[in-house]
Design a protein around this motif. Structure first.
Motif, PDB file in Angstrom:
ATOM      1  N   ALA A 155       0.851  -1.199   0.000  1.00 40.12           N
ATOM      2  CA  ALA A 155       0.000   0.000   0.000  1.00 40.12           C
ATOM      3  C   ALA A 155       0.883   1.243   0.000  1.00 40.12           C
ATOM      4  CB  ALA A 155      -0.900  -0.009   1.220  1.00 40.12           C
ATOM      5  N   THR A 156       0.335   2.361  -0.491  1.00 43.08           N
ATOM      6  CA  THR A 156       1.151   3.580  -0.551  1.00 43.08           C
ATOM      7  C   THR A 156       0.529   4.717   0.248  1.00 43.08           C
ATOM      8  OG1 THR A 156       0.081   3.990  -2.681  1.00 43.08           O
ATOM      9  CG2 THR A 156       2.369   3.280  -2.764  1.00 43.08           C
ATOM     10  N   GLY A 157       1.413   5.570   0.786  1.00 42.96           N
ATOM     11  CA  GLY A 157       0.995   6.817   1.423  1.00 42.96           C
ATOM     12  C   GLY A 157       0.324   6.627   2.765  1.00 42.96           C
ATOM     13  N   ASP A 158      -0.026   7.777   3.386  1.00 46.08           N
ATOM     14  CA  ASP A 158      -0.677   7.763   4.699  1.00 46.08           C
ATOM     15  C   ASP A 158      -2.028   7.061   4.650  1.00 46.08           C
ATOM     16  OD1 ASP A 158       1.384   9.190   5.670  1.00 46.08           O
ATOM     17  OD2 ASP A 158       0.347  11.137   5.640  1.00 46.08           O
ATOM     18  N   ALA A 159      -2.676   7.101   3.486  1.00 47.49           N
ATOM     19  CA  ALA A 159      -4.014   6.525   3.371  1.00 47.49           C
ATOM     20  C   ALA A 159      -3.966   5.036   3.012  1.00 47.49           C
ATOM     21  CB  ALA A 159      -4.832   7.286   2.338  1.00 47.49           C
ATOM     22  N   HIS A 160      -2.758   4.491   2.867  1.00 49.67           N
ATOM     23  CA  HIS A 160      -2.595   3.056   2.552  1.00 49.67           C
ATOM     24  C   HIS A 160      -3.427   2.645   1.333  1.00 49.67           C
ATOM     25  CE1 HIS A 160      -0.423   2.568   6.268  1.00 49.67           C
ATOM     26  NE2 HIS A 160      -1.449   2.967   6.988  1.00 49.67           N
ATOM     27  N   THR A 161      -3.392   3.455   0.284  1.00 49.58           N
ATOM     28  CA  THR A 161      -4.190   3.114  -0.892  1.00 49.58           C
ATOM     29  C   THR A 161      -3.481   2.051  -1.722  1.00 49.58           C
ATOM     30  OG1 THR A 161      -3.214   5.016  -1.984  1.00 49.58           O
ATOM     31  CG2 THR A 161      -5.408   5.298  -1.089  1.00 49.58           C
ATOM     32  N   VAL A 162      -4.264   1.309  -2.501  1.00 49.25           N
ATOM     33  CA  VAL A 162      -3.697   0.304  -3.412  1.00 49.25           C
ATOM     34  C   VAL A 162      -3.949   0.778  -4.843  1.00 49.25           C
ATOM     35  CG1 VAL A 162      -3.838  -1.663  -1.836  1.00 49.25           C
ATOM     36  CG2 VAL A 162      -5.808  -1.110  -3.275  1.00 49.25           C
ATOM     37  N   ASP A 163      -3.181   0.197  -5.759  1.00 47.89           N
ATOM     38  CA  ASP A 163      -3.167   0.727  -7.113  1.00 47.89           C
ATOM     39  C   ASP A 163      -4.316   0.160  -7.968  1.00 47.89           C
ATOM     40  OD1 ASP A 163      -2.226   2.320  -9.037  1.00 47.89           O
ATOM     41  OD2 ASP A 163      -0.497   1.054  -9.599  1.00 47.89           O
ATOM     42  N   TYR A 164      -5.534   0.410  -7.548  1.00 49.61           N
ATOM     43  CA  TYR A 164      -6.718  -0.035  -8.306  1.00 49.61           C
ATOM     44  C   TYR A 164      -7.654   1.166  -8.430  1.00 49.61           C
ATOM     45  CZ  TYR A 164      -5.500  -4.947  -7.308  1.00 49.61           C
ATOM     46  OH  TYR A 164      -4.866  -6.165  -7.224  1.00 49.61           O
ATOM     47  N   PRO A 165      -8.158   1.468  -9.631  1.00 49.14           N
ATOM     48  CA  PRO A 165      -9.120   2.566  -9.735  1.00 49.14           C
ATOM     49  C   PRO A 165     -10.468   2.168  -9.143  1.00 49.14           C
ATOM     50  CG  PRO A 165      -8.830   1.504 -11.876  1.00 49.14           C
ATOM     51  CD  PRO A 165      -7.881   0.817 -10.921  1.00 49.14           C
ATOM     52  N   LEU A 166     -11.237   3.160  -8.729  1.00 54.35           N
ATOM     53  CA  LEU A 166     -12.577   2.902  -8.174  1.00 54.35           C
ATOM     54  C   LEU A 166     -13.412   2.071  -9.152  1.00 54.35           C
ATOM     55  CD1 LEU A 166     -14.454   3.710  -5.761  1.00 54.35           C
ATOM     56  CD2 LEU A 166     -15.321   5.532  -7.234  1.00 54.35           C
ATOM     57  N   GLU A 167     -13.231   2.344 -10.453  1.00 56.58           N
ATOM     58  CA  GLU A 167     -14.030   1.675 -11.497  1.00 56.58           C
ATOM     59  C   GLU A 167     -13.730   0.171 -11.580  1.00 56.58           C
ATOM     60  OE1 GLU A 167     -12.050   4.449 -12.140  1.00 56.58           O
ATOM     61  OE2 GLU A 167     -13.810   5.658 -11.612  1.00 56.58           O
ATOM     62  N   SER A 168     -12.594  -0.260 -10.995  1.00 57.99           N
ATOM     63  CA  SER A 168     -12.296  -1.699 -11.043  1.00 57.99           C
ATOM     64  C   SER A 168     -13.136  -2.457 -10.009  1.00 57.99           C
ATOM     65  CB  SER A 168     -10.805  -1.953 -10.801  1.00 57.99           C
ATOM     66  OG  SER A 168     -10.441  -1.501  -9.512  1.00 57.99           O
ATOM     67  N   GLY A 169     -13.824  -1.711  -9.142  1.00 50.73           N
ATOM     68  CA  GLY A 169     -14.663  -2.357  -8.136  1.00 50.73           C
ATOM     69  C   GLY A 169     -16.117  -2.449  -8.586  1.00 50.73           C
ATOM     70  N   VAL A 170     -16.846  -3.352  -7.980  1.00 52.86           N
ATOM     71  CA  VAL A 170     -18.284  -3.491  -8.239  1.00 52.86           C
ATOM     72  C   VAL A 170     -19.016  -2.484  -7.359  1.00 52.86           C
ATOM     73  CG1 VAL A 170     -20.248  -5.066  -7.923  1.00 52.86           C
ATOM     74  CG2 VAL A 170     -18.050  -5.949  -8.712  1.00 52.86           C
ATOM     75  N   PRO A 171     -19.836  -1.594  -7.940  1.00 50.53           N
ATOM     76  CA  PRO A 171     -20.602  -0.676  -7.088  1.00 50.53           C
ATOM     77  C   PRO A 171     -21.620  -1.465  -6.256  1.00 50.53           C
ATOM     78  CG  PRO A 171     -20.977  -0.214  -9.450  1.00 50.53           C
ATOM     79  CD  PRO A 171     -20.124  -1.442  -9.368  1.00 50.53           C
ATOM     80  N   CYS A 172     -21.801  -1.032  -5.011  1.00 49.86           N
ATOM     81  CA  CYS A 172     -22.749  -1.720  -4.122  1.00 49.86           C
ATOM     82  C   CYS A 172     -23.831  -0.744  -3.663  1.00 49.86           C
ATOM     83  CB  CYS A 172     -22.022  -2.282  -2.906  1.00 49.86           C
ATOM     84  SG  CYS A 172     -20.761  -3.485  -3.302  1.00 49.86           S
ATOM     85  N   PRO A 173     -24.753  -0.372  -4.556  1.00 51.03           N
ATOM     86  CA  PRO A 173     -25.842   0.495  -4.116  1.00 51.03           C
ATOM     87  C   PRO A 173     -26.643  -0.218  -3.024  1.00 51.03           C
ATOM     88  CG  PRO A 173     -26.241  -0.317  -6.356  1.00 51.03           C
ATOM     89  CD  PRO A 173     -24.894  -0.806  -5.952  1.00 51.03           C
ATOM     90  N   ALA A 174     -27.133   0.545  -2.064  1.00 51.14           N
ATOM     91  CA  ALA A 174     -27.850  -0.085  -0.942  1.00 51.14           C
ATOM     92  C   ALA A 174     -28.924   0.867  -0.440  1.00 51.14           C
ATOM     93  CB  ALA A 174     -26.866  -0.422   0.174  1.00 51.14           C
ATOM     94  N   GLY A 175     -29.903   0.286   0.236  1.00 53.93           N
ATOM     95  CA  GLY A 175     -31.012   1.079   0.745  1.00 53.93           C
ATOM     96  C   GLY A 175     -30.887   1.328   2.247  1.00 53.93           C
ATOM     97  N   VAL A 176     -31.754   2.189   2.721  1.00 55.40           N
ATOM     98  CA  VAL A 176     -31.811   2.520   4.145  1.00 55.40           C
ATOM     99  C   VAL A 176     -31.995   1.235   4.975  1.00 55.40           C
ATOM    100  CG1 VAL A 176     -33.283   3.649   5.851  1.00 55.40           C
ATOM    101  CG2 VAL A 176     -32.739   4.825   3.718  1.00 55.40           C
TER     102      VAL A 176
END
Ligand SMILES: O=C(O)CCC(=O)C(=O)O
Length: 256
Positions: A155-176
Motif C-alpha cells: 500500500a502507498t501513502g498515509d491513506a494506505h491506498t492500493v493501485d486499483y481505480p474505483l471503477e475496477s470495483g463493483v458498485p454496491c448500491p444499498a437502501g436505508v
C-alpha cells in the motif's frame, strides 16, 4: 460460513435495521454534529491526498457519544450475520460515522483496511450500515470481489491506498437499513458525493477475540479506540491474556 462471503469477501444484507432504528441513528448523528459545531473537534476528515474542497464528517467511537450506538453495535440482526461470518465469539473493534455532504462529499480511494489494524488471522469484518439510500451518484461503496484472497497488498501513502481505480470495483448500491459486510482484506473504496442528497453511513468493525493484533515495528498496537473489545456475541477466551490498560492524561484530553 456464508458461501458468497467466503468466495467474494463481502455480503450485502437487506433490511437489517428497521426504519425506526435508522431514524434513531440519524438523530444521534445530528446530535454529534451539533455538539462539535464551531469547536476544534469539527475537522474535515477527508483522506489525505483527496481534493481539499471536498468534505467528510468522520467521527469515531460512536457508542461514547450516544447510547443509541451501544444498542446498535450489538443489534440481534447484525450479530446473527456476524456470527455466521466470524464465528460464535464476536468482539467490537471500533465504530465510526461517515457523512458525505451533498455535492462535495469526499471519496475514499481504493484500499484494504488491514494496514490500519493488522491481525494474525484476518478475521476482521466491517459492517457498513446505510442510513440513506446510496448509489453511485452519492458515493456508494465499491468492492473488488475475491480480493480478500490476495492477502495483504503493498500500500502507498498515509491513506494506505492500493493501485486499483474505483471503477475496477463493483458498485454496491444499498437502501436505508441495509448492511454491507466486508473483510478487512477486501479492496474497497467509494466515490465523491456529487448528488443533492446527503450520504450517511455508520461503520462498525468486528473481529474474533482470539485473533491477535499485530503490533507495529516499535511493538505498539497502532489503532486503539474506546470500546475496543466489547463482546457482542459469545465469550472471550483470551480476556486474561489481552486487555487494554488505559492511562488517560487530562491535559491530552483537553488538547483533543
Ligand atoms: O463508506 C465509505 O464510503 C468508505 C468507508 C471506508 O472505505 C473505510 O472506512 O475504510
Amino acid at each position: 460460513m456464508n458461501e458468497f462471503y467466503e468466495e467474494n469477501g463481502y455480503l450485502l444484507v437487506r433490511g437489517v435495521f428497521d426504519a425506526g432504528e435508522v431514524e434513531e441513528m440519524r438523530d444521534a448523528i445530528a446530535r454529534i454534529l451539533e455538539s462539535v459545531e464551531g469547536t476544534a473537534a469539527d475537522r474535515n476528515h477527508r483522506w489525505s491526498g483527496v481534493d481539499e474542497t471536498l468534505q467528510l464528517k468522520g467521527f469515531h467511537d460512536l457508542q461514547y457519544h450516544d447510547a443509541v450506538f451501544t444498542r446498535m453495535v450489538a443489534h440481534p440482526g447484525l450479530v446473527a450475520v456476524l456470527t455466521d461470518l466470524i464465528g460464535p465469539n464476536v468482539q467490537l473493534h471500533h465504530s465510526k460515522m461517515l457523512v458525505k455532504p451533498p455535492e462535495q462529499g469526499a471519496p475514499f480511494p481504493m484500499h484494504q483496511d488491514q494496514p490500519y489494524f493488522p491481525h494474525e488471522r484476518h478475521s476482521l469484518v466491517a459492517a457498513s450500515v446505510h442510513l440513506d439510500d446510496t448509489d453511485e451518484e452519492n458515493g456508494c461503496l465499491h468492492v473488488i470481489p475475491g480480493s480478500h484472497r490476495l492477502g495483504p497488498l503493498e500500500a502507498t501513502g498515509d491513506a494506505h491506498t492500493v493501485d486499483y481505480p474505483l471503477e475496477s470495483g463493483v458498485p454496491c448500491p444499498a437502501g436505508v437499513g441495509d448492511v454491507l459486510f466486508f473483510n478487512y482484506l477486501t479492496i474497497h473504496g467509494s466515490g465523491t458525493n456529487r448528488s443533492t442528497r446527503t450520504r450517511r453511513n455508520v461503520l462498525f468493525q468486528y473481529r474474533d477475540p482470539a485473533d491477535v493484533p499485530v503490533p507495529n515495528g516499535d511493538g505498539v498496537e497502532d489503532h486503539v479506540d474506546w470500546g475496543m473489545g466489547l463482546m457482542v456475541a459469545g465469550s472471550n477466551p483470551g480476556f486474561w491474556d489481552w486487555r487494554p490498560r488505559f492511562r488517560i492524561r487530562q491535559a491530552e484530553l483537553i488538547a483533543g
